[in-house]
Design a protein around this motif. Sequence first.
Motif, PDB file in Angstrom:
ATOM      1  N   GLU A 119       6.592  -1.087  20.335  1.00  0.00           N
ATOM      2  CA  GLU A 119       4.935  -0.689  19.984  1.00  0.00           C
ATOM      3  C   GLU A 119       4.521  -1.039  18.080  1.00  0.00           C
ATOM      4  N   VAL A 120       3.789  -1.068  17.472  1.00  0.00           N
ATOM      5  CA  VAL A 120       3.326  -0.906  16.482  1.00  0.00           C
ATOM      6  C   VAL A 120       2.629  -0.373  15.639  1.00  0.00           C
ATOM      7  N   GLU A 121       2.806   0.526  14.667  1.00  0.00           N
ATOM      8  CA  GLU A 121       2.071   1.297  14.133  1.00  0.00           C
ATOM      9  C   GLU A 121       1.400   0.979  13.051  1.00  0.00           C
ATOM     10  N   VAL A 122      -0.026   1.568  12.896  1.00  0.00           N
ATOM     11  CA  VAL A 122      -0.945   1.084  11.807  1.00  0.00           C
ATOM     12  C   VAL A 122      -1.257   2.052  11.380  1.00  0.00           C
ATOM     13  N   LEU A 123      -1.157   1.913   9.949  1.00  0.00           N
ATOM     14  CA  LEU A 123      -1.750   3.191   9.215  1.00  0.00           C
ATOM     15  C   LEU A 123      -2.525   2.890   8.379  1.00  0.00           C
ATOM     16  N   SER A 124      -4.035   3.044   8.319  1.00  0.00           N
ATOM     17  CA  SER A 124      -5.427   2.664   8.187  1.00  0.00           C
ATOM     18  C   SER A 124      -5.522   3.436   6.471  1.00  0.00           C
ATOM     19  N   THR A 125      -6.042   3.115   5.711  1.00  0.00           N
ATOM     20  CA  THR A 125      -6.660   4.045   4.769  1.00  0.00           C
ATOM     21  C   THR A 125      -7.665   3.252   4.098  1.00  0.00           C
ATOM     22  N   PHE A 126      -8.949   3.982   4.279  1.00  0.00           N
ATOM     23  CA  PHE A 126     -10.168   3.599   3.757  1.00  0.00           C
ATOM     24  C   PHE A 126      -9.986   4.104   2.044  1.00  0.00           C
ATOM     25  N   ARG A 127     -11.410   2.843   1.338  1.00  0.00           N
ATOM     26  CA  ARG A 127     -11.473   3.161  -0.176  1.00  0.00           C
ATOM     27  C   ARG A 127     -12.876   2.806  -0.391  1.00  0.00           C
ATOM     28  N   TRP A 128     -13.436   3.563  -1.377  1.00  0.00           N
ATOM     29  CA  TRP A 128     -14.117   3.549  -1.509  1.00  0.00           C
ATOM     30  C   TRP A 128     -14.953   3.369  -3.282  1.00  0.00           C
ATOM     31  N   GLY A 129     -16.360   2.857  -2.943  1.00  0.00           N
ATOM     32  CA  GLY A 129     -16.309   2.237  -4.418  1.00  0.00           C
ATOM     33  C   GLY A 129     -17.765   2.659  -4.318  1.00  0.00           C
TER      34      GLY A 129
ATOM     35  N   GLU B 196     -10.445   3.751  16.169  1.00  0.00           N
ATOM     36  CA  GLU B 196      -9.037   4.897  16.490  1.00  0.00           C
ATOM     37  C   GLU B 196      -9.165   6.401  15.434  1.00  0.00           C
ATOM     38  N   CYS B 197      -9.171   6.067  14.277  1.00  0.00           N
ATOM     39  CA  CYS B 197      -9.459   6.987  12.929  1.00  0.00           C
ATOM     40  C   CYS B 197     -11.191   7.043  13.006  1.00  0.00           C
TER      41      CYS B 197
ATOM     42  N   MET C 262       0.820  -1.282  -0.048  1.00  0.00           N
ATOM     43  CA  MET C 262       0.222  -0.003   0.355  1.00  0.00           C
ATOM     44  C   MET C 262       0.706   1.098  -0.178  1.00  0.00           C
ATOM     45  N   SER C 263       0.759   1.684  -0.756  1.00  0.00           N
ATOM     46  CA  SER C 263       0.996   3.622  -0.261  1.00  0.00           C
ATOM     47  C   SER C 263       0.543   4.568   0.310  1.00  0.00           C
ATOM     48  N   THR C 264       1.429   4.868   1.224  1.00  0.00           N
ATOM     49  CA  THR C 264       0.772   5.887   1.785  1.00  0.00           C
ATOM     50  C   THR C 264       0.463   7.278   1.178  1.00  0.00           C
ATOM     51  N   ASP C 265      -0.897   7.541   1.494  1.00  0.00           N
ATOM     52  CA  ASP C 265      -1.343   9.343   1.119  1.00  0.00           C
ATOM     53  C   ASP C 265      -2.006   9.580   2.262  1.00  0.00           C
ATOM     54  N   THR C 266      -2.639  10.856   1.959  1.00  0.00           N
ATOM     55  CA  THR C 266      -2.945  12.290   2.487  1.00  0.00           C
ATOM     56  C   THR C 266      -3.996  11.899   3.174  1.00  0.00           C
ATOM     57  N   HIS C 267      -4.535  10.116   3.024  1.00  0.00           N
ATOM     58  CA  HIS C 267      -5.865   9.474   3.217  1.00  0.00           C
ATOM     59  C   HIS C 267      -5.085   8.271   4.773  1.00  0.00           C
ATOM     60  N   SER C 268      -3.892   8.339   5.023  1.00  0.00           N
ATOM     61  CA  SER C 268      -3.797   7.334   6.175  1.00  0.00           C
ATOM     62  C   SER C 268      -4.118   7.762   7.333  1.00  0.00           C
ATOM     63  N   PHE C 269      -4.658   7.118   8.130  1.00  0.00           N
ATOM     64  CA  PHE C 269      -4.386   7.333   9.073  1.00  0.00           C
ATOM     65  C   PHE C 269      -3.509   6.618  10.436  1.00  0.00           C
ATOM     66  N   ARG C 270      -2.638   6.997  11.148  1.00  0.00           N
ATOM     67  CA  ARG C 270      -2.128   6.725  12.373  1.00  0.00           C
ATOM     68  C   ARG C 270      -2.130   6.495  13.606  1.00  0.00           C
ATOM     69  N   THR C 271      -2.240   5.453  13.813  1.00  0.00           N
ATOM     70  CA  THR C 271      -2.051   4.451  15.079  1.00  0.00           C
ATOM     71  C   THR C 271      -1.189   4.099  15.689  1.00  0.00           C
ATOM     72  N   ARG C 272      -0.637   4.089  16.698  1.00  0.00           N
ATOM     73  CA  ARG C 272       0.261   3.554  17.304  1.00  0.00           C
ATOM     74  C   ARG C 272      -0.621   2.724  19.094  1.00  0.00           C
ATOM     75  N   ILE C 273       0.345   1.970  18.599  1.00  0.00           N
ATOM     76  CA  ILE C 273      -0.319   0.305  19.985  1.00  0.00           C
ATOM     77  C   ILE C 273       0.909  -0.436  20.270  1.00  0.00           C
ATOM     78  N   ALA C 274       0.369  -0.451  21.880  1.00  0.00           N
ATOM     79  CA  ALA C 274       1.486  -1.163  22.633  1.00  0.00           C
ATOM     80  C   ALA C 274       1.149  -2.569  22.501  1.00  0.00           C
ATOM     81  N   VAL C 275       3.100  -2.985  22.085  1.00  0.00           N
ATOM     82  CA  VAL C 275       2.672  -4.862  21.689  1.00  0.00           C
ATOM     83  C   VAL C 275       2.952  -5.173  23.702  1.00  0.00           C
ATOM     84  N   ARG C 276       1.503  -6.487  23.739  1.00  0.00           N
ATOM     85  CA  ARG C 276       1.785  -6.730  25.229  1.00  0.00           C
ATOM     86  C   ARG C 276       2.241  -8.026  25.033  1.00  0.00           C
TER      87      ARG C 276
END
Length: 144
Positions: A77-87, A40-41, A1-15
């Motif tokens: 931590e793990v960083e999660v980049l989330s991108t929503f795609r709409w059709g 989170e997004c 996935m290429s990150t773009d301006t619509h990617s939302f970043r979330t950091r989560i602790a690895v337990r």
Amino acid sequence: MSTDTHSFRTRIAVRSDDLDINGHVRGPAYLTYADHARWECLWAAGVEPARLAEQDIGPVNLETTIRYHRELLAGGEVEVLSTFRWGSGKTSQVVQELRSPDGTLVAEVESVSGLLDLTRRRLVPDPGRYWRALASRPELLGLS
């Protein structure tokens, strides 16, 4: 996935309870990280679960695929980049990258989702329209 301006970043602790006997993050934890990051997004976009319930609709996952690239180990931590795609149909896609603290891609999670009309038990058409109306910051969901 290429990150773009619509990617939302979330950091989560690895337990420690995210680990398996081999000392790396177990498969179900990746799904938990992805779900947490999606919510989170949505919250950052101003979507309140109570407003979904008021409209008698709820989000549903129809398909989820995980592609593992590297081990994710304990600590940090793990960083999660989330991108929503709409059709134009009844579903949308969320593409997520999970990255270790040094930026290494450890996994990708892709989900196909929809909004369920809880009375009719059917997917609603054009779910982006509902999310756009519910969100105070729809741009975080890739909606303008």
